[in-house]
Design a protein around this motif. Structure first.
Motif, PDB file in Angstrom:
ATOM      1  N   GLU A   1       4.113 -10.618   7.495  1.00  0.00           N
ATOM      2  CA  GLU A   1       5.199 -10.041   6.773  1.00  0.00           C
ATOM      3  C   GLU A   1       5.863  -9.240   7.481  1.00  0.00           C
ATOM      4  O   GLU A   1       5.214  -8.258   8.216  1.00  0.00           O
ATOM      5  CB  GLU A   1       4.813  -9.880   5.443  1.00  0.00           C
ATOM      6  CG  GLU A   1       4.336 -11.094   4.609  1.00  0.00           C
ATOM      7  CD  GLU A   1       4.104 -10.684   3.162  1.00  0.00           C
ATOM      8  OE1 GLU A   1       4.094  -9.723   2.754  1.00  0.00           O
ATOM      9  OE2 GLU A   1       3.950 -11.732   2.255  1.00  0.00           O
ATOM     10  N   SER A   2       7.321  -8.670   6.986  1.00  0.00           N
ATOM     11  CA  SER A   2       7.749  -7.449   7.388  1.00  0.00           C
ATOM     12  C   SER A   2       8.433  -6.991   6.043  1.00  0.00           C
ATOM     13  O   SER A   2       8.525  -7.549   5.102  1.00  0.00           O
ATOM     14  CB  SER A   2       8.751  -7.748   8.701  1.00  0.00           C
ATOM     15  OG  SER A   2       9.682  -8.566   7.888  1.00  0.00           O
ATOM     16  N   ARG A   3       8.741  -5.492   6.189  1.00  0.00           N
ATOM     17  CA  ARG A   3       9.349  -4.791   5.232  1.00  0.00           C
ATOM     18  C   ARG A   3      10.461  -4.327   5.656  1.00  0.00           C
ATOM     19  O   ARG A   3      10.741  -3.822   6.864  1.00  0.00           O
ATOM     20  CB  ARG A   3       8.238  -3.789   4.749  1.00  0.00           C
ATOM     21  CG  ARG A   3       6.869  -4.316   4.150  1.00  0.00           C
ATOM     22  CD  ARG A   3       6.216  -3.286   3.812  1.00  0.00           C
ATOM     23  NE  ARG A   3       6.629  -2.089   2.593  1.00  0.00           N
ATOM     24  CZ  ARG A   3       6.119  -1.339   2.137  1.00  0.00           C
ATOM     25  NH1 ARG A   3       4.785  -0.726   2.742  1.00  0.00           N
ATOM     26  NH2 ARG A   3       6.658  -0.643   1.241  1.00  0.00           N
ATOM     27  N   LYS A   4      11.633  -4.356   4.692  1.00  0.00           N
ATOM     28  CA  LYS A   4      12.852  -3.827   4.996  1.00  0.00           C
ATOM     29  C   LYS A   4      12.833  -2.234   4.342  1.00  0.00           C
ATOM     30  O   LYS A   4      12.605  -2.292   3.243  1.00  0.00           O
ATOM     31  CB  LYS A   4      13.949  -4.510   4.470  1.00  0.00           C
ATOM     32  CG  LYS A   4      14.324  -5.893   5.099  1.00  0.00           C
ATOM     33  CD  LYS A   4      15.652  -6.424   4.653  1.00  0.00           C
ATOM     34  CE  LYS A   4      15.641  -7.870   5.127  1.00  0.00           C
ATOM     35  NZ  LYS A   4      15.919  -7.705   6.823  1.00  0.00           N
TER      36      LYS A   4
ATOM     37  N   VAL B   1      10.693  -3.784   9.282  1.00  0.00           N
ATOM     38  CA  VAL B   1       9.509  -3.344   9.977  1.00  0.00           C
ATOM     39  C   VAL B   1       8.423  -4.291   9.888  1.00  0.00           C
ATOM     40  O   VAL B   1       8.012  -4.808   8.532  1.00  0.00           O
ATOM     41  CB  VAL B   1       8.996  -1.980   9.433  1.00  0.00           C
ATOM     42  CG1 VAL B   1       7.826  -1.542  10.153  1.00  0.00           C
ATOM     43  CG2 VAL B   1      10.129  -1.081   9.476  1.00  0.00           C
ATOM     44  N   PRO B   2       7.877  -4.813  10.880  1.00  0.00           N
ATOM     45  CA  PRO B   2       6.511  -5.644  10.851  1.00  0.00           C
ATOM     46  C   PRO B   2       5.389  -5.022  10.247  1.00  0.00           C
ATOM     47  O   PRO B   2       5.175  -3.751  10.252  1.00  0.00           O
ATOM     48  CB  PRO B   2       6.229  -6.219  12.225  1.00  0.00           C
ATOM     49  CG  PRO B   2       7.395  -6.021  13.085  1.00  0.00           C
ATOM     50  CD  PRO B   2       8.047  -4.692  12.476  1.00  0.00           C
TER      51      PRO B   2
ATOM     52  N   ILE C   1       2.976  -0.785  10.380  1.00  0.00           N
ATOM     53  CA  ILE C   1       2.828   0.256   9.346  1.00  0.00           C
ATOM     54  C   ILE C   1       1.171   0.580   9.232  1.00  0.00           C
ATOM     55  O   ILE C   1       0.393  -0.186   8.985  1.00  0.00           O
ATOM     56  CB  ILE C   1       3.442  -0.134   7.941  1.00  0.00           C
ATOM     57  CG1 ILE C   1       4.707  -0.643   8.209  1.00  0.00           C
ATOM     58  CG2 ILE C   1       3.081   0.513   6.846  1.00  0.00           C
ATOM     59  CD1 ILE C   1       5.354  -1.362   6.945  1.00  0.00           C
ATOM     60  N   GLU C   2       0.894   1.926   9.400  1.00  0.00           N
ATOM     61  CA  GLU C   2      -0.231   2.518   9.301  1.00  0.00           C
ATOM     62  C   GLU C   2      -0.621   3.492   8.168  1.00  0.00           C
ATOM     63  O   GLU C   2       0.448   4.143   7.696  1.00  0.00           O
ATOM     64  CB  GLU C   2      -0.626   3.322  10.587  1.00  0.00           C
ATOM     65  CG  GLU C   2      -0.822   2.175  11.828  1.00  0.00           C
ATOM     66  CD  GLU C   2      -1.078   2.953  12.994  1.00  0.00           C
ATOM     67  OE1 GLU C   2      -1.601   4.178  12.795  1.00  0.00           O
ATOM     68  OE2 GLU C   2      -1.219   2.476  14.124  1.00  0.00           O
ATOM     69  N   ALA C   3      -1.774   3.562   7.811  1.00  0.00           N
ATOM     70  CA  ALA C   3      -1.998   4.604   6.740  1.00  0.00           C
ATOM     71  C   ALA C   3      -1.879   5.982   7.214  1.00  0.00           C
ATOM     72  O   ALA C   3      -2.057   6.255   8.400  1.00  0.00           O
ATOM     73  CB  ALA C   3      -3.435   4.320   6.164  1.00  0.00           C
ATOM     74  N   LEU C   4      -1.522   6.692   6.411  1.00  0.00           N
ATOM     75  CA  LEU C   4      -1.468   8.335   6.726  1.00  0.00           C
ATOM     76  C   LEU C   4      -2.880   8.834   7.289  1.00  0.00           C
ATOM     77  O   LEU C   4      -3.735   8.714   6.689  1.00  0.00           O
ATOM     78  CB  LEU C   4      -1.019   9.206   5.736  1.00  0.00           C
ATOM     79  CG  LEU C   4       0.420   9.062   5.218  1.00  0.00           C
ATOM     80  CD1 LEU C   4       0.639   9.592   3.814  1.00  0.00           C
ATOM     81  CD2 LEU C   4       1.381   9.567   6.198  1.00  0.00           C
ATOM     82  N   PRO C   5      -2.982   9.506   8.184  1.00  0.00           N
ATOM     83  CA  PRO C   5      -4.087  10.279   8.716  1.00  0.00           C
ATOM     84  C   PRO C   5      -4.425  11.101   7.604  1.00  0.00           C
ATOM     85  O   PRO C   5      -3.655  11.885   7.183  1.00  0.00           O
ATOM     86  CB  PRO C   5      -3.883  10.752   9.997  1.00  0.00           C
ATOM     87  CG  PRO C   5      -2.227  11.159  10.184  1.00  0.00           C
ATOM     88  CD  PRO C   5      -1.617   9.839   9.296  1.00  0.00           C
TER      89      PRO C   5
ATOM     90  N   ALA D   1       5.600   4.248   9.491  1.00  0.00           N
ATOM     91  CA  ALA D   1       6.075   2.973  10.107  1.00  0.00           C
ATOM     92  C   ALA D   1       6.361   3.555  11.712  1.00  0.00           C
ATOM     93  O   ALA D   1       6.998   4.487  12.028  1.00  0.00           O
ATOM     94  CB  ALA D   1       7.158   2.442   9.593  1.00  0.00           C
ATOM     95  N   LYS D   2       5.745   2.716  12.569  1.00  0.00           N
ATOM     96  CA  LYS D   2       5.955   2.852  14.014  1.00  0.00           C
ATOM     97  C   LYS D   2       7.316   1.989  14.581  1.00  0.00           C
ATOM     98  O   LYS D   2       6.966   0.812  14.615  1.00  0.00           O
ATOM     99  CB  LYS D   2       4.804   2.516  15.059  1.00  0.00           C
ATOM    100  CG  LYS D   2       3.745   3.450  14.461  1.00  0.00           C
ATOM    101  CD  LYS D   2       2.178   3.199  15.512  1.00  0.00           C
ATOM    102  CE  LYS D   2       1.693   1.714  14.903  1.00  0.00           C
ATOM    103  NZ  LYS D   2       0.918   1.352  15.660  1.00  0.00           N
TER     104      LYS D   2
END
Length: 143
Positions: free
Chosen positions: A7-10, A103-104, A108-112, A127-128
């Motif tokens: 999925e992706s997110r807008k 954004v796929p 998207i990654e969790a916060l460090p 989001a990268k």
């Protein structure tokens, strides 16, 4: 909302204090130019006041102040993002809002976990997007 890797997110991308942030478009009601904001005595410093938006009184939060910076200086780029909260709509005062991105989920990654600053509480990921990093806002935690 659970997002699978296919999925992706807008997201709507906006700026606060020179940094890029994003909010899920599904939480957005509208993006408004700055209008007359009525100040309220005795509220937290990050609550700028309220405005009458299409007949409804809408509280306005200055995200710059919420994140620990100086208050936003209004100019022609300043916007109010009207978002849906659990108890009604709330306006988020931002420096500018200028992008809608798809954004796929894989980008998207969790916060460090590099900081125990309470401001990290307001975010749920990064989001990268090409060479950009957009910090994703958790609306429920901000409100």
């Amino acid at each position: 909302m659970t997002v699978t890797n296919t999925e992706s997110r807008k997201i709507i991308v906006f700026q606060v204090h020179g940094e890029e942030y994003g909010v899920d478009v599904m939480r957005m009601q509208s993006i408004e130019r700055v209008q007359t904001i009525t100040r309220l005595p005795g509220v937290r410093p990050d609550v700028t006041g309220v405005l009458n938006l299409r007949g409804k009184i809408t509280p306005i939060i200055d995200l710059s102040r919420r994140f620990g910076y100086e208050a936003i200086s209004f100019d022609r780029q300043t916007r109010i993002l009207i978002v849906a909260g659990e108890e009604g709509n709330v306006g988020l005062l931002v420096d500018s809002a200028d992008d809608l991105l798809d954004v796929p989920a894989s980008d998207i990654e969790a916060l460090p976990e590099v900081n125990d600053d309470e401001n990290f509480y307001y975010f749920h990921g990064i989001a990268k997007i090409n060479h950009r990093l957009v910090t994703l806002l958790d609306i429920d935690k901000v409100l």
